[in-house]
Scaffold this active site. Structure first.
Site, PDB file in Angstrom:
ATOM      1  N   CYS A 128      -3.674 -42.914  56.422  1.00  0.00           N
ATOM      2  CA  CYS A 128      -4.020 -44.277  56.334  1.00  0.00           C
ATOM      3  C   CYS A 128      -2.935 -45.668  57.124  1.00  0.00           C
ATOM      4  O   CYS A 128      -1.670 -45.246  57.341  1.00  0.00           O
ATOM      5  CB  CYS A 128      -3.342 -45.644  54.943  1.00  0.00           C
ATOM      6  SG  CYS A 128      -4.561 -44.743  54.495  1.00  0.00           S
ATOM      7  N   ARG A 150      -1.731 -40.922  62.569  1.00  0.00           N
ATOM      8  CA  ARG A 150      -1.458 -40.926  61.490  1.00  0.00           C
ATOM      9  C   ARG A 150      -2.260 -39.942  60.400  1.00  0.00           C
ATOM     10  O   ARG A 150      -1.813 -39.563  59.380  1.00  0.00           O
ATOM     11  CB  ARG A 150      -0.876 -42.077  60.806  1.00  0.00           C
ATOM     12  CG  ARG A 150      -0.056 -42.820  61.384  1.00  0.00           C
ATOM     13  CD  ARG A 150       0.085 -44.282  60.745  1.00  0.00           C
ATOM     14  NE  ARG A 150       0.234 -44.475  59.104  1.00  0.00           N
ATOM     15  CZ  ARG A 150       1.540 -43.940  58.806  1.00  0.00           C
ATOM     16  NH1 ARG A 150       2.319 -44.379  59.686  1.00  0.00           N
ATOM     17  NH2 ARG A 150       2.050 -44.558  57.481  1.00  0.00           N
ATOM     18  N   TRP A 187      -7.485 -42.393  55.487  1.00  0.00           N
ATOM     19  CA  TRP A 187      -7.581 -41.084  54.815  1.00  0.00           C
ATOM     20  C   TRP A 187      -8.161 -41.151  53.190  1.00  0.00           C
ATOM     21  O   TRP A 187      -7.032 -41.041  52.783  1.00  0.00           O
ATOM     22  CB  TRP A 187      -5.978 -40.637  55.455  1.00  0.00           C
ATOM     23  CG  TRP A 187      -6.495 -39.342  55.694  1.00  0.00           C
ATOM     24  CD1 TRP A 187      -6.251 -38.615  56.219  1.00  0.00           C
ATOM     25  CD2 TRP A 187      -5.389 -38.044  54.368  1.00  0.00           C
ATOM     26  NE1 TRP A 187      -6.074 -36.974  55.677  1.00  0.00           N
ATOM     27  CE2 TRP A 187      -5.500 -36.868  54.574  1.00  0.00           C
ATOM     28  CE3 TRP A 187      -5.470 -38.219  52.829  1.00  0.00           C
ATOM     29  CZ2 TRP A 187      -5.161 -35.628  53.647  1.00  0.00           C
ATOM     30  CZ3 TRP A 187      -4.726 -37.069  52.248  1.00  0.00           C
ATOM     31  CH2 TRP A 187      -5.085 -35.919  52.955  1.00  0.00           C
ATOM     32  N   ASN A 222      -2.427 -48.740  52.255  1.00  0.00           N
ATOM     33  CA  ASN A 222      -1.606 -46.803  51.746  1.00  0.00           C
ATOM     34  C   ASN A 222      -1.145 -46.152  51.131  1.00  0.00           C
ATOM     35  O   ASN A 222      -0.226 -47.438  50.384  1.00  0.00           O
ATOM     36  CB  ASN A 222      -0.568 -47.105  53.632  1.00  0.00           C
ATOM     37  CG  ASN A 222      -0.231 -45.649  53.767  1.00  0.00           C
ATOM     38  OD1 ASN A 222      -0.517 -44.847  53.103  1.00  0.00           O
ATOM     39  ND2 ASN A 222       0.801 -45.997  54.774  1.00  0.00           N
ATOM     40  N   GLY A 223      -1.582 -45.623  50.073  1.00  0.00           N
ATOM     41  CA  GLY A 223      -1.341 -45.026  49.545  1.00  0.00           C
ATOM     42  C   GLY A 223      -2.106 -44.684  48.273  1.00  0.00           C
ATOM     43  O   GLY A 223      -3.349 -44.439  48.530  1.00  0.00           O
ATOM     44  N   GLU A 248       6.475 -20.890  62.028  1.00  0.00           N
ATOM     45  CA  GLU A 248       5.958 -22.062  62.521  1.00  0.00           C
ATOM     46  C   GLU A 248       4.516 -21.617  63.633  1.00  0.00           C
ATOM     47  O   GLU A 248       3.396 -22.617  63.521  1.00  0.00           O
ATOM     48  CB  GLU A 248       7.099 -22.647  63.316  1.00  0.00           C
ATOM     49  CG  GLU A 248       7.221 -24.137  64.503  1.00  0.00           C
ATOM     50  CD  GLU A 248       6.345 -25.015  63.856  1.00  0.00           C
ATOM     51  OE1 GLU A 248       6.196 -24.788  62.262  1.00  0.00           O
ATOM     52  OE2 GLU A 248       5.762 -26.221  64.208  1.00  0.00           O
ATOM     53  N   LYS A 280       0.723 -23.788  63.857  1.00  0.00           N
ATOM     54  CA  LYS A 280       0.833 -24.261  64.517  1.00  0.00           C
ATOM     55  C   LYS A 280      -1.223 -24.289  64.311  1.00  0.00           C
ATOM     56  O   LYS A 280      -1.437 -24.978  65.202  1.00  0.00           O
ATOM     57  CB  LYS A 280       1.379 -23.898  65.884  1.00  0.00           C
ATOM     58  CG  LYS A 280       3.469 -24.659  65.996  1.00  0.00           C
ATOM     59  CD  LYS A 280       2.776 -26.340  66.174  1.00  0.00           C
ATOM     60  CE  LYS A 280       2.763 -27.004  64.681  1.00  0.00           C
ATOM     61  NZ  LYS A 280       4.284 -27.750  64.792  1.00  0.00           N
ATOM     62  N   GLU A 292      -3.319 -25.283  62.271  1.00  0.00           N
ATOM     63  CA  GLU A 292      -3.753 -27.055  62.332  1.00  0.00           C
ATOM     64  C   GLU A 292      -3.892 -26.905  63.583  1.00  0.00           C
ATOM     65  O   GLU A 292      -5.300 -27.781  62.608  1.00  0.00           O
ATOM     66  CB  GLU A 292      -1.905 -27.624  62.417  1.00  0.00           C
ATOM     67  CG  GLU A 292      -0.834 -27.502  61.701  1.00  0.00           C
ATOM     68  CD  GLU A 292       0.172 -28.309  61.860  1.00  0.00           C
ATOM     69  OE1 GLU A 292       0.518 -27.860  62.660  1.00  0.00           O
ATOM     70  OE2 GLU A 292       0.260 -30.079  61.421  1.00  0.00           O
ATOM     71  N   HIS A 319       4.038  -3.942  52.409  1.00  0.00           N
ATOM     72  CA  HIS A 319       3.830  -5.079  52.068  1.00  0.00           C
ATOM     73  C   HIS A 319       2.500  -5.394  51.323  1.00  0.00           C
ATOM     74  O   HIS A 319       1.978  -5.908  50.139  1.00  0.00           O
ATOM     75  CB  HIS A 319       4.783  -5.769  51.457  1.00  0.00           C
ATOM     76  CG  HIS A 319       5.973  -4.351  51.586  1.00  0.00           C
ATOM     77  ND1 HIS A 319       6.088  -4.146  50.360  1.00  0.00           N
ATOM     78  CD2 HIS A 319       7.621  -4.686  51.752  1.00  0.00           C
ATOM     79  CE1 HIS A 319       7.712  -3.128  50.724  1.00  0.00           C
ATOM     80  NE2 HIS A 319       7.937  -3.705  52.185  1.00  0.00           N
ATOM     81  N   LYS A 358      -0.053 -37.688  60.306  1.00  0.00           N
ATOM     82  CA  LYS A 358       1.443 -37.307  61.196  1.00  0.00           C
ATOM     83  C   LYS A 358       2.468 -37.717  59.868  1.00  0.00           C
ATOM     84  O   LYS A 358       3.136 -36.756  59.828  1.00  0.00           O
ATOM     85  CB  LYS A 358       1.563 -38.254  61.788  1.00  0.00           C
ATOM     86  CG  LYS A 358       2.416 -38.041  62.526  1.00  0.00           C
ATOM     87  CD  LYS A 358       2.786 -37.105  63.819  1.00  0.00           C
ATOM     88  CE  LYS A 358       4.276 -36.583  64.786  1.00  0.00           C
ATOM     89  NZ  LYS A 358       4.308 -35.557  64.827  1.00  0.00           N
TER      90      LYS A 358
END
Ligand code: AGP
Length: 621
Positions: free
Chosen positions: A2, A27, A84, A110-111, A494, A498, A501, A517, A616
């Site tokens: 948001c 964001r 969001w 926002n929240g 990482e 990436k 995402e 395994h 973000k």
């Protein structure tokens, strides 16, 4: 998550709000809206003389702009929001602003309001009607109630009552027809700043939203309320006691928050890594020795350190894993690493003689914030590693090490990650020198090597075209396994993160020794195995692992040390990484992995700067 922008001043606010929201797109959001206070053309005598015009839409800000294109939507007071979705699907009705019963009070938020259901029930009993599925909608209705009763018609007092009533998190901004010369806001746990300028004042979730209008900011803390007018800002606590706080200046330029000719922010930010790494080291090495005044511990305390605890989420967690390897190796101090969301709920044992480090690029991640609060309550001294000056975690920590990567707008953490990793190297070396655990000549050699790491990153970036070619040939694969050992392991995690995402392809990062395994069952012709295989002390083990997956028909893309002809024999694709010390390979290996994820996502026409469902800074749990 948001985004909020609000303005009161002497300029037309329509473009200020729209452009501000665009700068907050990074964001993450799925609908947007703006509301402005517009003078009525022919007010009746009983009217306040204003109306609140509102426009909202599911989707992107450009969809909102289309609706606005032939509308009369001018005014000098307004609020804007990118949502969001948490409660209710992303549609026009659930987009903000939300209103009270009479359309007189508009609120953006926002929240998450955790007790919204019970508040809603109380309000429904009093006759309030709701038209959205959101938690936010209770807020304008609550303000309406308070204005009628306890707040005595005062918007700021209504906001103070409201903050006492709600549970959860929120940056809340309210506009009212009957209060045309002010906008008020309150904050619990979600970021909120005030921008101060001669031509009016702003609320925003983050500085880039209003950087084109001002470089002067005031940070708002939890349980504070604020009134901004055209030429003044006043901050109060919940009891109405005024709080004095002067604005500070930020040096970020508008250009640093723009694409500067690059196709995407992510691409630009990956190419800024040599700069970010150099800036983060700048001023911290003098005469070949590290200075780290931010580590608020005496030499004796450092020598007696029994443990270091690091917490972080997502990409920052991968920097933490690198920190563990480096600090344990160089400084000989045991390091425990936790994911913040696990740490905060697992009733951790907090050792007062331990150094507690929180890594977060945004400085706003709710789980990391809650974890440091928990740790501090139990007596820990917290040191934050963050990229955002004045962020909540920076302010709530006992000390802060800033990474100087510059503003990162792409949702994917890239340059902030390599800046965090360099900080991990620096902390490891700093502690090692005081503890005397690294030989003086080795110490000097590591520093020499660190100083040329930015050039080596640049060398990799100069070869981005080669990674692009590999991505062009492999992007149709449906399963990617990233394997590494020791310093390569966090980078495998990482690399996989990436790729997930921004390409939405299923990818796993694994310690190569774990292959047998379980994950080896996944390997067949559809699989690409990305192996991080520098010529270090586990090189031969990695090579065997790659041969094993090759034997099961997977294709291999290996990140090798330059000149490694041996691995090249087994791999279908190779990318050469410049030689460096084995402990430092990670920071070099991750750069081609970022580029690889980027070019695969571009082949699939993904929005790399604003991938679906991501934000973000994750300011809700
Ligand atoms: C990184 O690409 C991700 N968007 C995400 O995992 C991120 O690293 C995580 O949310 C933690 O954020 P922080 O560093 O701001 O705390």
């Amino acid at each position: 998550m948001c985004g909020i922008v609000a303005y009161i001043g002497n300029k037309n606010c329509r473009d200020i709000l729209i452009n501000g929201l665009k700068r907050l797109e990074y964001r993450g959001y799925d609908s947007a809206g703006i509301g402005i206070l517009a003078p009525k053309t022919a007010p009746k005598s009983s009217d306040p003389g204003y109306e609140i015009k509102v426009i909202k839409e599911a989707g992107k800000i450009k969809d909102l702009e289309k609706l606005l294109s032939d509308m009369d939507f001018d005014g000098t007071v307004g609020i804007g929001h990118t949502r969001w979705a948490t409660h209710g699907v992303p549609n026009r009705a659930n987009a903000h602003p939300h209103f009270d019963c009479h359309g007189e009070i508009a609120v953006v938020h926002n929240g998450i309001i955790e007790n919204y259901a019970e508040i809603k029930e109380e309000l429904v009993k009093k006759g309030h009607k709701f038209i959205s599925d959101t938690d936010t909608e209770v807020l304008p209705h609550l303000i309406e109630e308070y204005l009628k009763s306890e707040a005595d018609g005062k918007l700021l007092i209504a906001m103070q009552r409201l903050l006492k009533k709600i549970r959860g998190s929120g940056a809340i901004v309210a506009l009212s027809l009957k209060h045309p010369d002010e906008i008020v806001a309150g904050r619990i746990a979600s970021p909120l700043i005030v921008g101060v300028s001669k031509e009016g004042n702003f609320f925003a979730s983050d500085m880039p939203a209003v950087l084109e209008h001002t470089h002067h900011f005031v940070i708002i803390n939890d349980y504070e309320t604020v009134r901004i007018t055209r030429d003044d800002i006043q901050i109060y606590d919940l009891e109405g006691i005024i709080i004095q706080r002067d604005p500070f200046r930020v040096n970020w330029t508008l250009e640093s928050a723009e694409k500067s000719g690059y196709e995407d922010f992510m691409l630009k930010e990956m190419f800024e890594q040599p700069y970010g790494i150099r800036e983060t080291m700048r001023g911290r090495i003098t005469d070949g020795v590290f200075h780290f005044e931010e580590i608020n511990l005496s030499e004796e305390q450092i020598r007696n350190l029994k443990k270091i605890q690091i917490i972080a989420c997502g990409t920052s967690y991968h920097a933490a894993l690198t920190g563990k390897l480096i600090i344990e190796k160089w400084a000989g101090i045991p390091v425990e690493v936790d994911i913040s969301s696990e740490y905060r709920y697992r009733d951790p044992i907090v050792d007062r003689d331990c150094l507690f480090i929180a890594i977060t690029q945004s400085g706003e991640t709710i789980d990391t914030l809650a974890a440091i609060r928990e740790a501090r309550k139990k007596g820990a001294k917290v040191m934050a590693v963050t990229n955002v000056v004045g962020s909540t975690i920076a302010r709530e920590s006992d000390s802060v090490i800033y990474t100087h990567a510059g503003p990162e707008i792409g949702v994917c953490a890239t340059k902030t990650f390599t800046a965090q990793v360099i900080v991990m190297y620096m902390i490891g070396l700093f502690l090692a020198r005081i503890k005397g655990t690294v030989d003086e000549t080795v110490y000097e050699k590591i520093i020499e090597e660190l100083e040329i790491i930015p050039n080596k990153v640049q060398q990799i970036l100069n070869n981005a075209g080669h990674i692009k070619k590999i991505a062009d040939e492999t992007y149709r694969h449906t399963c990617f396994l990233f394997l590494g050992r020791i310093y390569g392991f966090p980078m495998s995690l990482e690399g996989a993160l990436k790729l997930k995402e921004i390409s939405y392809i299923h990818a796993e990062g694994y310690a190569a020794g774990e292959m047998k395994h379980g994950p080896i069952a996944l390997t067949d012709t559809r699989t690409i195995v990305v192996g991080v295989i520098p010529q270090d002390f586990v090189y031969e083990k990695m090579l065997s692992n790659l041969q094993e997956v090759k034997a099961r028909n997977a294709k291999i893309f290996a990140l090798i040390t330059e000149g490694d002809k041996n691995t090249a024999k087994y791999a279908d694709y190779v990318f050469e990484i410049p030689k460096t010390r084995e402990e430092l390979y990670g920071i070099l290996a991750v750069v081609p992995l970022q580029l690889y994820a980027y070019y695969i996502a571009k082949n699939l026409s993904r929005n790399v700067d604003q991938p679906r469902n991501l934000a973000k800074s994750v300011t809700v749990e």
